[in-house]
Design a protein around this motif. Structure first.
Motif, PDB file in Angstrom:
ATOM      1  N   ILE B 232      40.579  32.971  33.569  1.00  0.00           N
ATOM      2  CA  ILE B 232      40.413  34.023  33.182  1.00  0.00           C
ATOM      3  C   ILE B 232      39.873  33.840  31.837  1.00  0.00           C
ATOM      4  O   ILE B 232      39.522  33.526  30.970  1.00  0.00           O
ATOM      5  N   ALA B 234      37.290  34.278  28.309  1.00  0.00           N
ATOM      6  CA  ALA B 234      38.757  34.145  26.815  1.00  0.00           C
ATOM      7  C   ALA B 234      37.374  35.911  26.520  1.00  0.00           C
ATOM      8  O   ALA B 234      38.327  36.585  25.844  1.00  0.00           O
ATOM      9  N   VAL B 237      40.498  38.597  27.839  1.00  0.00           N
ATOM     10  CA  VAL B 237      41.164  38.476  26.999  1.00  0.00           C
ATOM     11  C   VAL B 237      41.356  39.375  25.717  1.00  0.00           C
ATOM     12  O   VAL B 237      41.839  39.502  25.564  1.00  0.00           O
ATOM     13  N   GLU B 238      40.504  38.552  25.331  1.00  0.00           N
ATOM     14  CA  GLU B 238      39.861  39.289  23.446  1.00  0.00           C
ATOM     15  C   GLU B 238      39.237  40.604  23.597  1.00  0.00           C
ATOM     16  O   GLU B 238      40.178  41.408  22.317  1.00  0.00           O
ATOM     17  N   ARG B 241      42.614  42.472  23.451  1.00  0.00           N
ATOM     18  CA  ARG B 241      43.644  41.598  22.611  1.00  0.00           C
ATOM     19  C   ARG B 241      42.827  42.625  21.146  1.00  0.00           C
ATOM     20  O   ARG B 241      43.811  43.740  20.926  1.00  0.00           O
ATOM     21  N   MET B 250      48.574  43.527  29.118  1.00  0.00           N
ATOM     22  CA  MET B 250      47.915  42.286  29.280  1.00  0.00           C
ATOM     23  C   MET B 250      48.305  41.951  30.886  1.00  0.00           C
ATOM     24  O   MET B 250      47.219  41.616  31.724  1.00  0.00           O
ATOM     25  N   VAL B 254      44.885  42.933  33.327  1.00  0.00           N
ATOM     26  CA  VAL B 254      44.020  42.130  32.726  1.00  0.00           C
ATOM     27  C   VAL B 254      44.844  40.481  34.212  1.00  0.00           C
ATOM     28  O   VAL B 254      43.540  40.618  35.312  1.00  0.00           O
ATOM     29  N   THR B 255      45.468  40.333  33.777  1.00  0.00           N
ATOM     30  CA  THR B 255      45.927  38.915  34.540  1.00  0.00           C
ATOM     31  C   THR B 255      46.069  39.643  36.605  1.00  0.00           C
ATOM     32  O   THR B 255      45.732  38.424  36.533  1.00  0.00           O
ATOM     33  N   SER B 258      42.949  39.501  37.889  1.00  0.00           N
ATOM     34  CA  SER B 258      41.840  38.373  37.587  1.00  0.00           C
ATOM     35  C   SER B 258      42.356  37.253  38.786  1.00  0.00           C
ATOM     36  O   SER B 258      41.603  36.801  39.383  1.00  0.00           O
TER      37      SER B 258
END
Lengths: 320, 339
Positions: B232, B234, B237-238, B241, B250, B254-255, B258
């Motif tokens: 995934i 970065a 994710v950033e 966050r 998250m 997101v996870t 993906s």
């Protein structure tokens, strides 16, 4: 801790509660996560560990107390292994023979499909011919044929040969005793091909096209390109396929059961072990050491070559 | 015999490669002669293009020959023959139409077998994938990550027969007065319960057999999903966050989206493996006590009771169950190629 600089009252009072609460929550989270992951890890390793400990305990001990008593009363012996491998009585296992059979079955059953699949993967990726796409999709689809469907006809192919409308196209093979290995090799090779071609095709088709073109311009034949350019470049893929195929053949029960027969001349470890589990289900000293004998070779291969194995799994599945 | 096998290997593979070396040089020589003849004006120039194409076909055929031949003998012809056999009687002497299939859907024993198989196919992919995913998320970026992952991955290398013996030992039973030697019963005793004969009570025994398959497959799921999680980007994710999402959000927002393609691959692979499951049931209970599944019943019918027709019908049924998965996979494959 005695030398920490004194904190001026008031300066840190405001942000403190927030960060502390945050840190506590984070720590709780990670602690719960740690506990759960350790729990899973234990659940996944303790059974094998128990089997290993048991296989080293004396017969009376295995049959009367649990393997965990080993920690308070350690008694170790190699008798179980000695008996299960080399014992002379019919009930002892005589696994040494079957171990050799497993090796004899495995080596050709790994070499043949890997070599054939590499050639096919090259042809399907770098030789231009019509219908290439369809041939590949056909092979890919065969991956899903359940082994069970092929067993009866393949067995009759070996025992009766092929005849069409009363004319014998191929005589029966009439294999006996040791020759049955040929059947097993043949069956394993057939069954492995769809997946092997699929896996290698993923690698071979991703090689740089300029390389092939340059070689063609220099007048290299397909055979030469295959041997001197493609094979060295796909060594990691060949390694992972070899490990795959090794584990699959070594661990197989169904194919061996049908094509190798149950005798000690051709049957591999798994067949013998399944037989012991069926007829001597309470002889734990034999079952545990026998199971460990059958596990140890794949485990060594697996642990030492894990990196390649994982790489093979990933190219076959995760893209992008 | 091993020596014979190795010699055969060298002869076959070496022979094919040699053939591939000889054929092109032969053609090259002939073309050279032809070109000379054309240059000398002895024969007219052939239409270009077609010749090269058909020669490529020849090469492809030599490269593909062993695979195509073996697949035809080992899979394609058997596929057709098994389907035909399923319409014949036990000894394959007479045609009986759909009788075998009728037997399959009316026999009480077989219905139980089908029901068990359904339980396997639903539970194993679901639980194994969930455990694998959970573990992959939990140990991601933890200390000792690689060791932790190896521990779960290890059962993948163990044979179904070996795994069955490992778990048979965990489920082992001794009567109440004796010391327990099976871990599960010992835990029950420690907790103040009475030891159980785990493998005799249906449907609990089927669930315990399923646990063995989950134990083997979870590592496979974990490895692939873990790689997908690491892939995934970065910055996604950033960004999440920075928006202040919780760990829970998250994971779901997101996870999960993906890693969807990897998730599908894992579920499909485990489903297919589970449909064909045979070894675990055979080693642990031999299909007794209502634990039987399609693949084992097929083996029993065809090879133990000599009811080839009925066994073949079960095999065909198994194949029909997998066909939708093939179609799904091929569509995925084509999309991947276009993309």
């Amino acid at each position: 801790m005695a030398t920490t600089t004194p904190v001026l009252p008031g300066t840190s009072a405001e942000p403190m509660p927030k960060t502390v609460a945050g840190r506590v929550r984070r720590r709780l989270n990670t602690r719960a996560a740690t506990v759960v992951s350790i729990l899973i890890a234990l659940l996944w390793t303790v059974p094998t560990f128990g089997l290993f400990i048991s296989s080293l305990r004396p017969e009376d001990a295995i049959k009367t107390t649990g393997w965990w008593t080993f920690f308070s009363d350690p008694q170790l012996t190699l008798d179980n292994y000695n008996e299960v491998l080399f014992g002379q009585s019919a009930s002892s296992g005589q696994l040494a023979n079957y171990f050799v059979n497993s090796i004899v079955i495995t080596i050709p059953s790994v070499l043949f499909p890997v070599a054939f699949a590499a050639m096919a993967a090259y042809a399907l990726s770098w030789i231009n011919f019509r219908g290439r796409e369809w041939v590949y999709i056909g092979i890919f689809a065969l991956q899903i044929v359940p082994l069970q469907m092929a067993l009866v006809p393949l067995l009759s192919f070996f025992s009766r040969g092929v005849s069409l409308g009363g004319i014998t196209l191929m005589p029966a093979w009439q294999l006996e005793d040791e020759q049955k290995f040929i059947q097993v090799w043949f069956a394993h090779t057939c069954f492995a091909l769809p997946f092997a071609v699929f896996l290698l095709h993923n690698f071979v088709s991703q090689l740089p096209g300029e390389l092939m073109e340059a070689a063609r311009v220099d007048g290299a034949s397909h055979a030469k390109i295959f041997r001197t350019i493609v094979l060295p470049l796909i060594t990691p893929a060949l390694a992972s396929l070899t490990i795959f195929q090794f584990l699959w053949v070594w661990n197989d029960l169904l194919v061996a059961l049908i094509f190798a027969g149950g005798g000690d001349e051709t049957a591999p470890l798994t067949v013998r072990l399944a037989e012991l589990a069926g007829t001597r289900g309470n002889e734990w000293q034999r079952l545990t050491s026998g199971a460990f004998v059958s596990i140890v070779v794949p485990l060594i291969v697996f642990l030492s070559l894990q990196r390649y194995f994982v790489r093979g799994l990933l190219t076959g599945s995760v893209k992008g | 015999m091993l020596v014979y096998g190795l010699v055969a290997f060298v002869v076959v593979v070496g022979g094919l490669l040699l053939l591939l070396d000889v054929v092109p040089t032969y053609f090259a020589r002939r073309r050279e002669r032809q070109l000379l003849a054309i240059a000398a004006g002895e024969i007219p120039a052939p239409p270009s293009g077609r010749v090269g194409k058909s020669r490529e076909w020849g090469f492809a055929l030599i490269f593909l020959l062993p695979v195509l031949m073996l697949l035809a003998i080992g899979l394609v012809v058997p596929l057709v023959r098994t389907t035909l056999l399923s319409f014949k009687n036990g000894g394959s002497t007479d045609w009986v139409g759909l009788e075998n299939y009728g037997w399959m859907v009316t026999d009480d024993g077989i219905l139980g077998v089908l029901w068990n198989s359904l339980l396997w196919v639903v539970l194993v992919p679901l639980v194994a994938t969930s455990v694998g995913l959970l573990y992959a998320v939990l140990v991601d970026k933890a200390r000792f990550e690689s060791v932790a992952k190896s521990l779960i991955f290890l059962p993948v290398a163990i044979s179904f027969v070996g795994a069955s013996i490992i778990w048979k030992f965990v489920y082992a039973y001794r009567s109440e007065e004796q010391d327990q030697i099976g871990l599960l019963n010992q835990i029950v005793v420690w907790l103040g319960g009475t030891p159980q004969q785990w493998l005799l009570d249906s449907p609990l025994n089927t669930l315990l057999l399923i646990a063995v398959m989950v134990w083997i497959q979870a590592g496979f799921a974990m490895v692939i999903l873990s790689a997908a999680i690491k892939a995934i980007p970065a910055d996604i994710v950033e960004a999440a966050r920075l928006d202040g999402v919780t760990a829970w959000q998250m994971f779901w927002r997101v996870t999960m989206p993906s890693i969807r393609p990897a998730l599908i691959v894992v579920v499909v692979a485990i489903t297919v493996a589970t449909m064909k499951i045979f070894d675990i049931v055979r080693t642990m209970t031999n299909g007794n006590y209502d634990t039987n599944v399609i693949a084992l019943e097929m083996y029993n019918q065809a090879f133990r009771y000599q009811q080839v027709g009925q066994g073949s019908a079960l095999a065909v049924f198994l194949f029909i169950l997998v066909i939708p998965i093939v179609i799904f996979q091929i569509r995925n494959l084509r999309r991947q190629r276009e993309g």
